[in-house]
Design a protein around this motif. Structure first.
Motif, PDB file in Angstrom:
ATOM      1  N   THR A 226       5.876 -10.347  11.249  1.00  0.00           N
ATOM      2  CA  THR A 226       5.551  -9.922   9.801  1.00  0.00           C
ATOM      3  C   THR A 226       6.237  -8.729   9.414  1.00  0.00           C
ATOM      4  O   THR A 226       6.598  -7.838  10.066  1.00  0.00           O
ATOM      5  CB  THR A 226       4.048  -9.454  10.245  1.00  0.00           C
ATOM      6  OG1 THR A 226       3.079 -10.453  10.632  1.00  0.00           O
ATOM      7  CG2 THR A 226       3.322  -8.792   8.828  1.00  0.00           C
ATOM      8  N   TRP A 228       5.900  -5.776   6.964  1.00  0.00           N
ATOM      9  CA  TRP A 228       4.822  -4.977   6.456  1.00  0.00           C
ATOM     10  C   TRP A 228       5.172  -3.912   5.180  1.00  0.00           C
ATOM     11  O   TRP A 228       6.348  -3.467   5.282  1.00  0.00           O
ATOM     12  CB  TRP A 228       4.338  -4.040   7.489  1.00  0.00           C
ATOM     13  CG  TRP A 228       3.880  -4.740   8.680  1.00  0.00           C
ATOM     14  CD1 TRP A 228       4.625  -5.281   9.617  1.00  0.00           C
ATOM     15  CD2 TRP A 228       2.548  -5.037   8.956  1.00  0.00           C
ATOM     16  NE1 TRP A 228       3.826  -5.734  10.479  1.00  0.00           N
ATOM     17  CE2 TRP A 228       2.601  -5.909  10.083  1.00  0.00           C
ATOM     18  CE3 TRP A 228       1.258  -5.015   8.436  1.00  0.00           C
ATOM     19  CZ2 TRP A 228       1.377  -6.099  10.715  1.00  0.00           C
ATOM     20  CZ3 TRP A 228       0.118  -5.424   9.086  1.00  0.00           C
ATOM     21  CH2 TRP A 228       0.379  -6.010  10.277  1.00  0.00           C
ATOM     22  N   LYS A 229       4.285  -3.751   4.312  1.00  0.00           N
ATOM     23  CA  LYS A 229       4.482  -2.914   3.045  1.00  0.00           C
ATOM     24  C   LYS A 229       3.707  -1.669   3.170  1.00  0.00           C
ATOM     25  O   LYS A 229       2.430  -1.902   3.449  1.00  0.00           O
ATOM     26  CB  LYS A 229       4.077  -3.630   1.683  1.00  0.00           C
ATOM     27  CG  LYS A 229       4.321  -2.953   0.426  1.00  0.00           C
ATOM     28  CD  LYS A 229       5.707  -2.291   0.170  1.00  0.00           C
ATOM     29  CE  LYS A 229       5.563  -1.667  -1.294  1.00  0.00           C
ATOM     30  NZ  LYS A 229       7.022  -1.036  -1.528  1.00  0.00           N
ATOM     31  N   GLU A 230       4.113  -0.458   3.283  1.00  0.00           N
ATOM     32  CA  GLU A 230       3.466   0.730   3.344  1.00  0.00           C
ATOM     33  C   GLU A 230       3.040   0.846   1.896  1.00  0.00           C
ATOM     34  O   GLU A 230       3.792   1.428   0.849  1.00  0.00           O
ATOM     35  CB  GLU A 230       4.502   1.661   3.851  1.00  0.00           C
ATOM     36  CG  GLU A 230       3.737   3.105   4.357  1.00  0.00           C
ATOM     37  CD  GLU A 230       4.470   4.301   4.913  1.00  0.00           C
ATOM     38  OE1 GLU A 230       4.087   4.854   5.686  1.00  0.00           O
ATOM     39  OE2 GLU A 230       5.682   4.443   4.018  1.00  0.00           O
ATOM     40  N   THR A 231       1.589   1.202   1.801  1.00  0.00           N
ATOM     41  CA  THR A 231       1.012   1.793   0.521  1.00  0.00           C
ATOM     42  C   THR A 231       0.127   2.755   0.746  1.00  0.00           C
ATOM     43  O   THR A 231      -0.776   2.698   1.669  1.00  0.00           O
ATOM     44  CB  THR A 231       0.240   0.504  -0.231  1.00  0.00           C
ATOM     45  OG1 THR A 231       1.076  -0.754  -0.416  1.00  0.00           O
ATOM     46  CG2 THR A 231      -0.374   0.985  -1.454  1.00  0.00           C
ATOM     47  N   VAL A 234      -0.705   3.386   4.473  1.00  0.00           N
ATOM     48  CA  VAL A 234      -1.185   2.225   5.280  1.00  0.00           C
ATOM     49  C   VAL A 234      -0.215   1.068   5.107  1.00  0.00           C
ATOM     50  O   VAL A 234       0.228   0.609   3.971  1.00  0.00           O
ATOM     51  CB  VAL A 234      -2.481   1.787   4.468  1.00  0.00           C
ATOM     52  CG1 VAL A 234      -3.326   0.714   5.420  1.00  0.00           C
ATOM     53  CG2 VAL A 234      -3.500   3.200   4.742  1.00  0.00           C
ATOM     54  N   LEU A 235      -0.265   0.283   6.220  1.00  0.00           N
ATOM     55  CA  LEU A 235       0.692  -0.863   6.227  1.00  0.00           C
ATOM     56  C   LEU A 235       0.136  -2.126   6.009  1.00  0.00           C
ATOM     57  O   LEU A 235      -1.303  -2.114   6.456  1.00  0.00           O
ATOM     58  CB  LEU A 235       1.521  -1.173   7.697  1.00  0.00           C
ATOM     59  CG  LEU A 235       2.343  -0.112   8.100  1.00  0.00           C
ATOM     60  CD1 LEU A 235       2.794  -0.415   9.512  1.00  0.00           C
ATOM     61  CD2 LEU A 235       3.584   0.205   7.380  1.00  0.00           C
ATOM     62  N   GLU A 236       0.290  -3.091   5.012  1.00  0.00           N
ATOM     63  CA  GLU A 236      -0.485  -4.192   4.640  1.00  0.00           C
ATOM     64  C   GLU A 236       0.729  -5.132   4.828  1.00  0.00           C
ATOM     65  O   GLU A 236       1.946  -5.050   4.550  1.00  0.00           O
ATOM     66  CB  GLU A 236      -0.631  -3.957   3.120  1.00  0.00           C
ATOM     67  CG  GLU A 236      -1.593  -2.782   2.853  1.00  0.00           C
ATOM     68  CD  GLU A 236      -2.112  -2.803   1.499  1.00  0.00           C
ATOM     69  OE1 GLU A 236      -1.233  -3.410   0.410  1.00  0.00           O
ATOM     70  OE2 GLU A 236      -3.006  -1.983   1.083  1.00  0.00           O
ATOM     71  N   LYS A 237       0.286  -6.282   5.327  1.00  0.00           N
ATOM     72  CA  LYS A 237       1.000  -7.459   5.505  1.00  0.00           C
ATOM     73  C   LYS A 237       1.680  -8.117   4.226  1.00  0.00           C
ATOM     74  O   LYS A 237       1.012  -8.038   3.247  1.00  0.00           O
ATOM     75  CB  LYS A 237       0.388  -8.812   6.062  1.00  0.00           C
ATOM     76  CG  LYS A 237      -0.160  -8.358   7.492  1.00  0.00           C
ATOM     77  CD  LYS A 237      -0.794  -9.533   8.178  1.00  0.00           C
ATOM     78  CE  LYS A 237      -1.211  -9.574   9.539  1.00  0.00           C
ATOM     79  NZ  LYS A 237      -1.892 -10.704  10.238  1.00  0.00           N
ATOM     80  N   SER A 238       3.160  -8.447   4.002  1.00  0.00           N
ATOM     81  CA  SER A 238       3.736  -8.694   3.070  1.00  0.00           C
ATOM     82  C   SER A 238       4.031 -10.313   2.913  1.00  0.00           C
ATOM     83  O   SER A 238       3.463 -11.153   2.325  1.00  0.00           O
ATOM     84  CB  SER A 238       4.745  -8.020   2.729  1.00  0.00           C
ATOM     85  OG  SER A 238       5.559  -8.384   1.605  1.00  0.00           O
ATOM     86  N   TYR A 266       9.362  -1.424   2.977  1.00  0.00           N
ATOM     87  CA  TYR A 266       8.933  -2.434   3.961  1.00  0.00           C
ATOM     88  C   TYR A 266       9.328  -2.054   5.118  1.00  0.00           C
ATOM     89  O   TYR A 266      10.548  -1.375   5.398  1.00  0.00           O
ATOM     90  CB  TYR A 266       9.715  -3.622   3.426  1.00  0.00           C
ATOM     91  CG  TYR A 266       9.202  -4.090   2.034  1.00  0.00           C
ATOM     92  CD1 TYR A 266       8.164  -5.013   2.170  1.00  0.00           C
ATOM     93  CD2 TYR A 266       9.656  -4.049   0.999  1.00  0.00           C
ATOM     94  CE1 TYR A 266       7.539  -5.638   0.991  1.00  0.00           C
ATOM     95  CE2 TYR A 266       9.327  -4.467  -0.154  1.00  0.00           C
ATOM     96  CZ  TYR A 266       8.312  -5.174  -0.266  1.00  0.00           C
ATOM     97  OH  TYR A 266       7.512  -5.787  -1.523  1.00  0.00           O
TER      98      TYR A 266
END
Length: 294
Positions: A226, A228-231, A234-238, A266
């Motif tokens: 995976t 991941w995008k940090e927003t 918080v890491l969210e799946k990209s 990312y």
């Protein structure tokens, strides 16, 4: 009398090809990487100028190959050097030369190789004519202007010591870098790199990826993993990265068991079963600095 220099010629097992219509040199077998050459300065009293002067020179020893200079105007010295850069940029002759001695300080020195760029009789631009070597003006990716000089030396002369001669050069109006491609003629190819990647021929590649300044490593994907995008922390799946893909690494964080920053916010989680982490050699990092910072 200046020596006449031949056209593009590759040496040894290394072959050079040209992209159609562009003339940008690329290596088929090995990377074309220059050696950095120290620029020395001989100082003394100039009878002609009635003042203390200095002249840059390089020592190459018993070597043949392509000598490259990249000269940046010293704006603190006023606009004189900048005006000379503008002449080179606009395809006017620069009258640079490699001499067998400190011509600024001593009379009777001999020209070994000359650099000359002129327009043709019709005044058309981009017509290059030179007895030996190329001259041009470019702007580096970092925004710094420079004058580019390159010449193929088919055999060593003067014990491999070459003095660079040009007006105002002895007055500290230039910051000069020098590079050398041993045993290969890249004079023509480097001409097409002016205002692009000069003085490198081609990008600095490491596998499938180009090496960039600030890069600390590379990830090669071994199994689907995976991205991941940090927003807002918080890491969210990209998306899912595929086997064989390569990514530059610009940073590392300890969170979530370790995450590699691949740029743009990312990340890829540390997992040796899914991604191979490697660090670039110092040589490749240095070449990337030359490409983007010098």
């Amino acid at each position: 009398m200046f020596k006449k220099i031949g056209k593009l010629a590759a040496a040894g097992a290394l072959t050079v090809t040209l992209f159609s219509g562009l003339g940008v040199g690329q290596a088929n077998a090995n990377s074309l990487t220059p050696t950095e050459v120290k620029v020395n300065y001989e100082k003394g009293y100039s009878q002609a100028d009635k003042a203390e002067r200095q002249q840059p020179y390089v020592d190459l020893g018993n070597k043949k190959g392509t000598l490259v200079f990249k000269m940046y105007p010293n704006t603190k010295k006023g606009i004189w050097a900048t005006n000379i850069w503008l002449e080179a940029k606009n395809n006017f002759g620069g009258h640079y030369a490699l001499m067998d001695g400190p011509s600024v300080l001593k009379q009777g020195t001999t020209g070994l190789y000359g650099f000359n760029l002129i327009k043709n009789a019709k005044g058309e631009k981009h017509v290059w004519k030179y007895e030996a070597g190329i001259t041009g003006g470019g702007t580096a990716p970092n925004g710094r202007n420079y004058i580019a000089l390159a010449v193929y030396l088919p055999k060593p002369l003067n014990g491999g010591r070459y003095y660079l001669d040009h007006s105002s050069m002895s007055e500290g109006s230039w910051e000069i870098k020098a590079y050398f491609y041993e045993n290969i003629d890249l004079e023509d190819s480097l001409f097409f790199q002016i205002d692009k990647l000069f003085p490198l021929v081609g990008k600095v590649m490491w596998g499938k990826t180009e090496v960039k300044p600030g890069q600390i490593g590379k990830l090669t994907i071994k199994a689907p993993t995976t991205l991941w995008k940090e927003t807002n922390g918080v890491l969210e799946k990209s998306r899912t990265l595929n086997v064989g893909e390569e990514y530059r690494i610009y940073g590392y964080k300890e969170q979530d068991g370790g995450i590699y920053g691949v740029g743009g916010g990312y990340y890829v989680k540390k997992d040796s079963s899914k991604a191979l982490y490697e660090t670039p050699s110092k040589a490749k990092l240095r070449l990337a600095e030359i490409l983007y910072k010098e």
